[in-house]
Design a protein around this motif. Sequence first.
Motif, PDB file in Angstrom:
ATOM      1  N   LYS A  99      15.068   9.526  -6.766  1.00  0.00           N
ATOM      2  CA  LYS A  99      16.245   8.897  -6.141  1.00  0.00           C
ATOM      3  C   LYS A  99      15.929   7.551  -5.480  1.00  0.00           C
ATOM      4  N   VAL A 100      15.273   6.695  -6.238  1.00  0.00           N
ATOM      5  CA  VAL A 100      14.934   5.367  -5.716  1.00  0.00           C
ATOM      6  C   VAL A 100      16.183   4.484  -5.741  1.00  0.00           C
ATOM      7  N   GLU A 101      16.495   3.892  -4.595  1.00  0.00           N
ATOM      8  CA  GLU A 101      17.718   3.106  -4.476  1.00  0.00           C
ATOM      9  C   GLU A 101      17.495   1.695  -3.952  1.00  0.00           C
ATOM     10  N   SER A 102      16.248   1.337  -3.649  1.00  0.00           N
ATOM     11  CA  SER A 102      15.993   0.002  -3.117  1.00  0.00           C
ATOM     12  C   SER A 102      14.538  -0.383  -3.331  1.00  0.00           C
ATOM     13  N   PRO A 103      14.238  -1.688  -3.340  1.00  0.00           N
ATOM     14  CA  PRO A 103      12.845  -2.124  -3.413  1.00  0.00           C
ATOM     15  C   PRO A 103      12.035  -1.620  -2.227  1.00  0.00           C
ATOM     16  N   GLU A 104      12.682  -1.489  -1.083  1.00  0.00           N
ATOM     17  CA  GLU A 104      11.981  -1.049   0.110  1.00  0.00           C
ATOM     18  C   GLU A 104      11.416   0.355  -0.047  1.00  0.00           C
ATOM     19  N   MET A 105      12.109   1.213  -0.780  1.00  0.00           N
ATOM     20  CA  MET A 105      11.616   2.573  -1.008  1.00  0.00           C
ATOM     21  C   MET A 105      10.321   2.540  -1.812  1.00  0.00           C
ATOM     22  N   VAL A 106      10.238   1.638  -2.778  1.00  0.00           N
ATOM     23  CA  VAL A 106       9.022   1.509  -3.583  1.00  0.00           C
ATOM     24  C   VAL A 106       7.878   0.969  -2.729  1.00  0.00           C
ATOM     25  N   LYS A 107       8.166  -0.051  -1.944  1.00  0.00           N
ATOM     26  CA  LYS A 107       7.130  -0.642  -1.095  1.00  0.00           C
ATOM     27  C   LYS A 107       6.622   0.362  -0.060  1.00  0.00           C
ATOM     28  N   ARG A 108       7.533   1.158   0.471  1.00  0.00           N
ATOM     29  CA  ARG A 108       7.133   2.172   1.448  1.00  0.00           C
ATOM     30  C   ARG A 108       6.176   3.176   0.816  1.00  0.00           C
ATOM     31  N   ALA A 109       6.485   3.611  -0.399  1.00  0.00           N
ATOM     32  CA  ALA A 109       5.623   4.574  -1.086  1.00  0.00           C
ATOM     33  C   ALA A 109       4.264   3.967  -1.393  1.00  0.00           C
ATOM     34  N   SER A 110       4.251   2.714  -1.828  1.00  0.00           N
ATOM     35  CA  SER A 110       2.978   2.070  -2.143  1.00  0.00           C
ATOM     36  C   SER A 110       2.126   1.899  -0.893  1.00  0.00           C
ATOM     37  N   ASP A 111       2.749   1.511   0.212  1.00  0.00           N
ATOM     38  CA  ASP A 111       2.011   1.376   1.468  1.00  0.00           C
ATOM     39  C   ASP A 111       1.428   2.725   1.899  1.00  0.00           C
ATOM     40  N   ALA A 112       2.216   3.781   1.719  1.00  0.00           N
ATOM     41  CA  ALA A 112       1.740   5.113   2.093  1.00  0.00           C
ATOM     42  C   ALA A 112       0.568   5.541   1.217  1.00  0.00           C
ATOM     43  N   LEU A 113       0.598   5.187  -0.070  1.00  0.00           N
ATOM     44  CA  LEU A 113      -0.530   5.489  -0.955  1.00  0.00           C
ATOM     45  C   LEU A 113      -1.781   4.749  -0.502  1.00  0.00           C
ATOM     46  N   ASP A 114      -1.618   3.484  -0.130  1.00  0.00           N
ATOM     47  CA  ASP A 114      -2.765   2.703   0.353  1.00  0.00           C
ATOM     48  C   ASP A 114      -3.389   3.365   1.581  1.00  0.00           C
ATOM     49  N   LYS A 115      -2.548   3.784   2.517  1.00  0.00           N
ATOM     50  CA  LYS A 115      -3.040   4.404   3.745  1.00  0.00           C
ATOM     51  C   LYS A 115      -3.710   5.746   3.468  1.00  0.00           C
ATOM     52  N   ALA A 116      -3.251   6.425   2.407  1.00  0.00           N
ATOM     53  CA  ALA A 116      -3.819   7.729   2.067  1.00  0.00           C
ATOM     54  C   ALA A 116      -5.085   7.617   1.230  1.00  0.00           C
ATOM     55  N   GLY A 117      -5.502   6.392   0.921  1.00  0.00           N
ATOM     56  CA  GLY A 117      -6.737   6.195   0.166  1.00  0.00           C
ATOM     57  C   GLY A 117      -6.597   6.315  -1.326  1.00  0.00           C
ATOM     58  N   ALA A 118      -5.376   6.148  -1.847  1.00  0.00           N
ATOM     59  CA  ALA A 118      -5.167   6.227  -3.291  1.00  0.00           C
ATOM     60  C   ALA A 118      -5.801   5.029  -3.987  1.00  0.00           C
ATOM     61  N   PRO A 119      -6.209   5.186  -5.251  1.00  0.00           N
ATOM     62  CA  PRO A 119      -6.716   4.031  -5.996  1.00  0.00           C
ATOM     63  C   PRO A 119      -5.678   2.913  -6.002  1.00  0.00           C
ATOM     64  N   SER A 120      -6.122   1.688  -5.945  1.00  0.00           N
ATOM     65  CA  SER A 120      -5.194   0.556  -5.869  1.00  0.00           C
ATOM     66  C   SER A 120      -4.356   0.403  -7.127  1.00  0.00           C
ATOM     67  N   ASP A 121      -4.837   0.980  -8.234  1.00  0.00           N
ATOM     68  CA  ASP A 121      -4.097   0.873  -9.487  1.00  0.00           C
ATOM     69  C   ASP A 121      -3.370   2.162  -9.856  1.00  0.00           C
ATOM     70  N   LEU A 122      -3.226   3.098  -8.915  1.00  0.00           N
ATOM     71  CA  LEU A 122      -2.473   4.311  -9.204  1.00  0.00           C
ATOM     72  C   LEU A 122      -1.014   3.938  -9.449  1.00  0.00           C
ATOM     73  N   PRO A 123      -0.463   4.231 -10.636  1.00  0.00           N
ATOM     74  CA  PRO A 123       0.897   3.805 -10.943  1.00  0.00           C
ATOM     75  C   PRO A 123       1.955   4.606 -10.196  1.00  0.00           C
ATOM     76  N   LEU A 124       3.073   3.947  -9.995  1.00  0.00           N
ATOM     77  CA  LEU A 124       4.277   4.592  -9.508  1.00  0.00           C
ATOM     78  C   LEU A 124       5.308   4.627 -10.626  1.00  0.00           C
ATOM     79  N   TRP A 125       5.920   5.787 -10.816  1.00  0.00           N
ATOM     80  CA  TRP A 125       7.086   5.924 -11.667  1.00  0.00           C
ATOM     81  C   TRP A 125       8.285   6.129 -10.750  1.00  0.00           C
ATOM     82  N   ILE A 126       9.456   5.705 -11.188  1.00  0.00           N
ATOM     83  CA  ILE A 126      10.647   5.848 -10.357  1.00  0.00           C
ATOM     84  C   ILE A 126      11.768   6.534 -11.118  1.00  0.00           C
TER      85      ILE A 126
END
Length: 291
Positions: A99-126
Amino acid sequence: MNMRPYIPLRSVLYAPGSNRRALEKARTLPIDGLILDLEDAVSPDAKATARETVAQVLSEGGYGYRWRVVRINGLDTAWGEDDLQAMAQRGVDAILLPKVESPEMVKRASDALDKAGAPSDLPLWIMAETPRGILEIQRIVAAHPRLQVIVMGTSDLAKELRVRHTPGREGLLAALGLCVLAARTQGLDILDGVYLDLQDDSGYAAACEQGRDMGFDGKTLIHPKQIEAANRAFGISDDALQQARQIIAAWQQAQQVGSGVCVVEGRLVESLHVDEARRVVAMHEAIHGRS
Protein backbone atom coordinates in the motif's frame (compact mmCIF):
# COMPACT_ATOMS: atom_id res chain seq x y z
CA MET A 1 17.55 5.06 -14.60
CA ASN A 2 18.06 1.63 -13.04
CA MET A 3 19.90 -0.49 -15.62
CA ARG A 4 20.71 -4.10 -14.74
CA PRO A 5 20.80 -7.60 -16.24
CA TYR A 6 17.50 -9.31 -17.00
CA ILE A 7 15.97 -11.11 -14.02
CA PRO A 8 13.29 -13.70 -14.83
CA LEU A 9 10.09 -12.86 -12.95
CA ARG A 10 7.47 -14.65 -15.03
CA SER A 11 5.81 -16.35 -12.07
CA VAL A 12 5.93 -15.02 -8.51
CA LEU A 13 3.94 -16.98 -5.93
CA TYR A 14 2.48 -15.64 -2.70
CA ALA A 15 2.78 -17.95 0.30
CA PRO A 16 1.53 -17.17 3.82
CA GLY A 17 4.40 -16.62 6.21
CA SER A 18 2.53 -18.66 8.79
CA ASN A 19 2.35 -21.74 6.54
CA ARG A 20 5.69 -23.52 6.86
CA ARG A 21 4.59 -26.35 4.59
CA ALA A 22 3.78 -23.95 1.74
CA LEU A 23 7.08 -22.11 2.19
CA GLU A 24 9.03 -25.37 2.09
CA LYS A 25 7.13 -26.70 -0.94
CA ALA A 26 8.06 -23.56 -2.87
CA ARG A 27 11.67 -24.79 -2.96
CA THR A 28 10.63 -27.41 -5.52
CA LEU A 29 8.22 -25.38 -7.67
CA PRO A 30 9.19 -24.01 -11.11
CA ILE A 31 8.53 -20.43 -10.04
CA ASP A 32 10.79 -17.46 -10.63
CA GLY A 33 10.04 -15.91 -7.27
CA LEU A 34 8.35 -16.42 -3.92
CA ILE A 35 6.68 -13.74 -1.83
CA LEU A 36 6.83 -14.84 1.79
CA ASP A 37 3.84 -12.90 3.03
CA LEU A 38 3.62 -11.36 6.48
CA GLU A 39 0.77 -9.01 5.59
CA ASP A 40 -2.64 -9.91 4.11
CA ALA A 41 -2.19 -13.68 4.32
CA VAL A 42 -1.50 -13.66 8.06
CA SER A 43 -4.06 -12.93 10.77
CA PRO A 44 -3.17 -10.32 13.42
CA ASP A 45 -2.75 -12.90 16.18
CA ALA A 46 -0.28 -14.88 14.03
CA LYS A 47 1.97 -12.02 12.89
CA ALA A 48 4.82 -12.60 15.34
CA THR A 49 4.83 -16.36 14.79
CA ALA A 50 4.80 -15.91 11.02
CA ARG A 51 7.79 -13.58 11.26
CA GLU A 52 9.73 -16.24 13.15
CA THR A 53 8.71 -18.94 10.67
CA VAL A 54 9.84 -16.87 7.70
CA ALA A 55 13.17 -16.13 9.38
CA GLN A 56 13.70 -19.83 10.00
CA VAL A 57 12.95 -21.03 6.48
CA LEU A 58 15.13 -18.29 5.02
CA SER A 59 18.04 -19.36 7.21
CA GLU A 60 17.56 -22.96 6.04
CA GLY A 61 17.95 -21.90 2.38
CA GLY A 62 17.29 -24.28 -0.47
CA TYR A 63 15.46 -21.87 -2.81
CA GLY A 64 18.11 -21.94 -5.51
CA TYR A 65 17.55 -19.38 -8.26
CA ARG A 66 14.10 -18.42 -6.96
CA TRP A 67 13.77 -14.85 -5.75
CA ARG A 68 12.91 -14.67 -2.04
CA VAL A 69 10.85 -11.58 -1.36
CA VAL A 70 9.29 -10.80 2.02
CA ARG A 71 6.15 -8.70 2.06
CA ILE A 72 6.19 -6.88 5.37
CA ASN A 73 3.29 -5.17 7.09
CA GLY A 74 2.98 -1.44 6.56
CA LEU A 75 5.35 0.67 8.63
CA ASP A 76 2.35 2.46 10.11
CA THR A 77 1.03 -0.79 11.62
CA ALA A 78 1.98 -2.46 14.88
CA TRP A 79 4.12 -5.04 13.07
CA GLY A 80 5.84 -3.25 10.18
CA GLU A 81 8.92 -1.93 11.96
CA ASP A 82 9.59 -5.30 13.60
CA ASP A 83 9.13 -7.08 10.25
CA LEU A 84 11.66 -4.84 8.60
CA GLN A 85 14.15 -5.14 11.44
CA ALA A 86 13.85 -8.94 11.40
CA MET A 87 14.36 -9.25 7.64
CA ALA A 88 17.00 -6.59 7.01
CA GLN A 89 19.92 -8.99 7.40
CA ARG A 90 18.25 -12.31 6.52
CA GLY A 91 19.73 -12.55 3.06
CA VAL A 92 16.42 -11.91 1.31
CA ASP A 93 16.45 -10.80 -2.30
CA ALA A 94 13.98 -7.96 -1.76
CA ILE A 95 11.54 -6.39 0.68
CA LEU A 96 8.00 -5.76 -0.59
CA LEU A 97 6.21 -2.72 0.82
CA PRO A 98 2.39 -2.83 0.86
CA LYS A 99 0.00 0.00 0.00
CA VAL A 100 2.65 2.51 -1.02
CA GLU A 101 1.04 5.90 -1.59
CA SER A 102 3.90 8.42 -1.53
CA PRO A 103 7.64 8.81 -2.13
CA GLU A 104 8.01 9.47 1.58
CA MET A 105 6.85 5.93 2.39
CA VAL A 106 9.63 4.52 0.21
CA LYS A 107 12.26 6.81 1.73
CA ARG A 108 11.11 5.91 5.23
CA ALA A 109 11.49 2.20 4.49
CA SER A 110 14.92 2.68 2.95
CA ASP A 111 16.11 4.72 5.93
CA ALA A 112 14.83 2.03 8.27
CA LEU A 113 16.73 -0.64 6.30
CA ASP A 114 19.92 1.42 6.57
CA LYS A 115 19.49 1.73 10.34
CA ALA A 116 18.83 -2.01 10.62
CA GLY A 117 22.11 -2.82 8.87
CA ALA A 118 20.64 -4.06 5.59
CA PRO A 119 22.94 -4.27 2.55
CA SER A 120 22.97 -0.95 0.72
CA ASP A 121 21.82 -2.66 -2.46
CA LEU A 122 18.93 -4.63 -0.94
CA PRO A 123 16.06 -3.93 -3.36
CA LEU A 124 12.66 -2.61 -2.46
CA TRP A 125 9.54 -3.76 -4.26
CA ILE A 126 6.33 -1.76 -3.90
CA MET A 127 2.66 -2.65 -4.05
CA ALA A 128 0.50 -0.39 -6.24
CA GLU A 129 -2.96 -1.11 -4.87
CA THR A 130 -4.74 2.09 -3.86
CA PRO A 131 -6.17 4.97 -5.90
CA ARG A 132 -3.79 7.45 -4.24
CA GLY A 133 -0.85 5.16 -4.94
CA ILE A 134 -1.78 4.92 -8.61
CA LEU A 135 -2.10 8.69 -8.97
CA GLU A 136 1.28 9.18 -7.28
CA ILE A 137 3.05 6.31 -9.04
CA GLN A 138 5.32 8.49 -11.19
CA ARG A 139 6.73 10.27 -8.13
CA ILE A 140 6.91 7.02 -6.15
CA VAL A 141 9.02 5.11 -8.68
CA ALA A 142 11.59 7.91 -8.73
CA ALA A 143 11.83 8.05 -4.93
CA HIS A 144 14.90 5.90 -4.30
CA PRO A 145 17.59 3.83 -6.10
CA ARG A 146 16.58 0.74 -4.08
CA LEU A 147 13.33 0.46 -6.03
CA GLN A 148 13.30 -2.47 -8.42
CA VAL A 149 9.79 -3.85 -9.01
CA ILE A 150 6.18 -2.66 -8.96
CA VAL A 151 3.65 -5.31 -7.93
CA MET A 152 0.03 -4.65 -8.84
CA GLY A 153 -2.44 -5.32 -6.04
CA THR A 154 -5.49 -5.62 -8.26
CA SER A 155 -7.79 -7.15 -5.64
CA ASP A 156 -7.44 -4.25 -3.21
CA LEU A 157 -7.47 -1.76 -6.06
CA ALA A 158 -10.70 -3.14 -7.53
CA LYS A 159 -12.34 -2.96 -4.12
CA GLU A 160 -11.36 0.65 -3.56
CA LEU A 161 -12.30 1.69 -7.10
CA ARG A 162 -15.63 -0.18 -6.78
CA VAL A 163 -15.12 -1.94 -10.11
CA ARG A 164 -16.11 -5.47 -11.00
CA HIS A 165 -13.68 -8.26 -11.80
CA THR A 166 -14.58 -8.60 -15.49
CA PRO A 167 -12.73 -10.81 -18.00
CA GLY A 168 -11.33 -7.75 -19.77
CA ARG A 169 -10.56 -5.88 -16.53
CA GLU A 170 -12.05 -2.73 -18.03
CA GLY A 171 -12.23 -0.96 -14.67
CA LEU A 172 -8.52 -1.48 -14.03
CA LEU A 173 -6.99 -0.80 -17.43
CA ALA A 174 -6.21 2.86 -16.80
CA ALA A 175 -4.42 2.08 -13.53
CA LEU A 176 -2.54 -0.86 -15.01
CA GLY A 177 -1.38 1.20 -17.97
CA LEU A 178 -0.20 4.09 -15.80
CA CYS A 179 1.89 1.74 -13.69
CA VAL A 180 3.49 0.10 -16.73
CA LEU A 181 4.40 3.54 -18.05
CA ALA A 182 5.87 4.56 -14.69
CA ALA A 183 7.89 1.35 -14.43
CA ARG A 184 9.46 1.87 -17.83
CA THR A 185 10.45 5.48 -17.08
CA GLN A 186 12.73 4.21 -14.31
CA GLY A 187 13.82 0.88 -15.79
CA LEU A 188 11.81 -1.11 -13.25
CA ASP A 189 10.10 -4.45 -13.71
CA ILE A 190 6.37 -4.72 -13.08
CA LEU A 191 4.24 -7.70 -12.08
CA ASP A 192 0.55 -8.12 -12.85
CA GLY A 193 -1.95 -8.84 -10.07
CA VAL A 194 -3.39 -12.18 -9.02
CA TYR A 195 -6.24 -14.12 -10.62
CA LEU A 196 -8.66 -15.28 -7.97
CA ASP A 197 -10.78 -17.97 -9.70
CA LEU A 198 -8.74 -21.18 -9.47
CA GLN A 199 -11.35 -23.14 -11.44
CA ASP A 200 -11.29 -20.86 -14.48
CA ASP A 201 -8.25 -22.08 -16.37
CA SER A 202 -9.15 -20.47 -19.70
CA GLY A 203 -9.92 -17.13 -18.07
CA TYR A 204 -6.64 -17.24 -16.21
CA ALA A 205 -4.67 -18.04 -19.37
CA ALA A 206 -6.37 -15.11 -21.11
CA ALA A 207 -5.48 -12.81 -18.20
CA CYS A 208 -1.82 -13.86 -18.46
CA GLU A 209 -1.82 -13.09 -22.17
CA GLN A 210 -3.50 -9.75 -21.56
CA GLY A 211 -0.89 -8.83 -18.97
CA ARG A 212 1.93 -9.82 -21.29
CA ASP A 213 0.45 -7.76 -24.13
CA MET A 214 0.11 -4.74 -21.81
CA GLY A 215 3.82 -4.89 -21.04
CA PHE A 216 4.00 -6.69 -17.70
CA ASP A 217 7.07 -8.80 -16.98
CA GLY A 218 5.24 -11.53 -15.08
CA LYS A 219 2.31 -12.39 -12.89
CA THR A 220 1.76 -12.85 -9.18
CA LEU A 221 0.11 -16.15 -8.27
CA ILE A 222 -1.96 -17.56 -5.43
CA HIS A 223 -1.65 -21.28 -6.22
CA PRO A 224 0.95 -23.61 -7.78
CA LYS A 225 -1.54 -24.70 -10.46
CA GLN A 226 -1.15 -21.22 -11.99
CA ILE A 227 2.60 -21.49 -12.56
CA GLU A 228 2.69 -23.20 -15.95
CA ALA A 229 0.41 -20.72 -17.74
CA ALA A 230 2.33 -17.75 -16.34
CA ASN A 231 5.71 -19.17 -17.34
CA ARG A 232 4.40 -19.87 -20.80
CA ALA A 233 2.76 -16.48 -21.36
CA PHE A 234 5.63 -14.40 -20.02
CA GLY A 235 8.41 -16.63 -21.31
CA ILE A 236 10.01 -16.91 -24.73
CA SER A 237 8.54 -19.28 -27.30
CA ASP A 238 10.75 -21.19 -29.70
CA ASP A 239 9.39 -19.13 -32.61
CA ALA A 240 10.10 -15.84 -30.84
CA LEU A 241 13.64 -16.93 -30.01
CA GLN A 242 14.33 -18.03 -33.58
CA GLN A 243 13.00 -14.76 -34.97
CA ALA A 244 15.10 -12.73 -32.52
CA ARG A 245 18.24 -14.56 -33.55
CA GLN A 246 17.44 -14.01 -37.23
CA ILE A 247 17.00 -10.28 -36.63
CA ILE A 248 20.32 -10.01 -34.79
CA ALA A 249 22.18 -11.97 -37.47
CA ALA A 250 20.65 -9.94 -40.31
CA TRP A 251 21.44 -6.69 -38.52
CA GLN A 252 25.04 -7.67 -38.01
CA GLN A 253 25.37 -8.42 -41.72
CA ALA A 254 23.79 -5.09 -42.59
CA GLN A 255 26.19 -3.25 -40.28
CA GLN A 256 29.14 -4.84 -42.00
CA VAL A 257 28.12 -3.23 -45.28
CA GLY A 258 27.30 0.11 -43.69
CA SER A 259 23.51 -0.16 -43.76
CA GLY A 260 21.29 1.09 -40.94
CA VAL A 261 18.33 -1.08 -41.90
CA CYS A 262 17.68 -4.59 -43.16
CA VAL A 263 14.75 -6.85 -44.02
CA VAL A 264 13.83 -10.10 -42.26
CA GLU A 265 10.98 -12.18 -43.68
CA GLY A 266 9.62 -9.17 -45.53
CA ARG A 267 9.70 -6.84 -42.52
CA LEU A 268 11.88 -3.77 -42.16
CA VAL A 269 14.29 -4.04 -39.23
CA GLU A 270 15.81 -1.00 -37.53
CA SER A 271 17.91 -0.60 -34.41
CA LEU A 272 14.89 -0.55 -32.08
CA HIS A 273 13.88 -4.00 -33.33
CA VAL A 274 17.40 -5.25 -32.72
CA ASP A 275 17.33 -3.95 -29.15
CA GLU A 276 14.14 -5.91 -28.51
CA ALA A 277 15.58 -9.02 -30.16
CA ARG A 278 18.61 -8.84 -27.89
CA ARG A 279 16.31 -8.51 -24.87
CA VAL A 280 14.44 -11.65 -25.96
CA VAL A 281 17.67 -13.63 -26.32
CA ALA A 282 18.96 -12.36 -22.96
CA MET A 283 15.69 -13.35 -21.32
CA HIS A 284 15.87 -16.85 -22.81
CA GLU A 285 19.46 -17.29 -21.70
CA ALA A 286 18.68 -16.03 -18.19
CA ILE A 287 15.79 -18.47 -17.81
CA HIS A 288 17.64 -21.48 -19.16
CA GLY A 289 21.01 -20.67 -17.67
CA ARG A 290 19.93 -20.89 -14.05
CA SER A 291 20.80 -23.69 -11.64
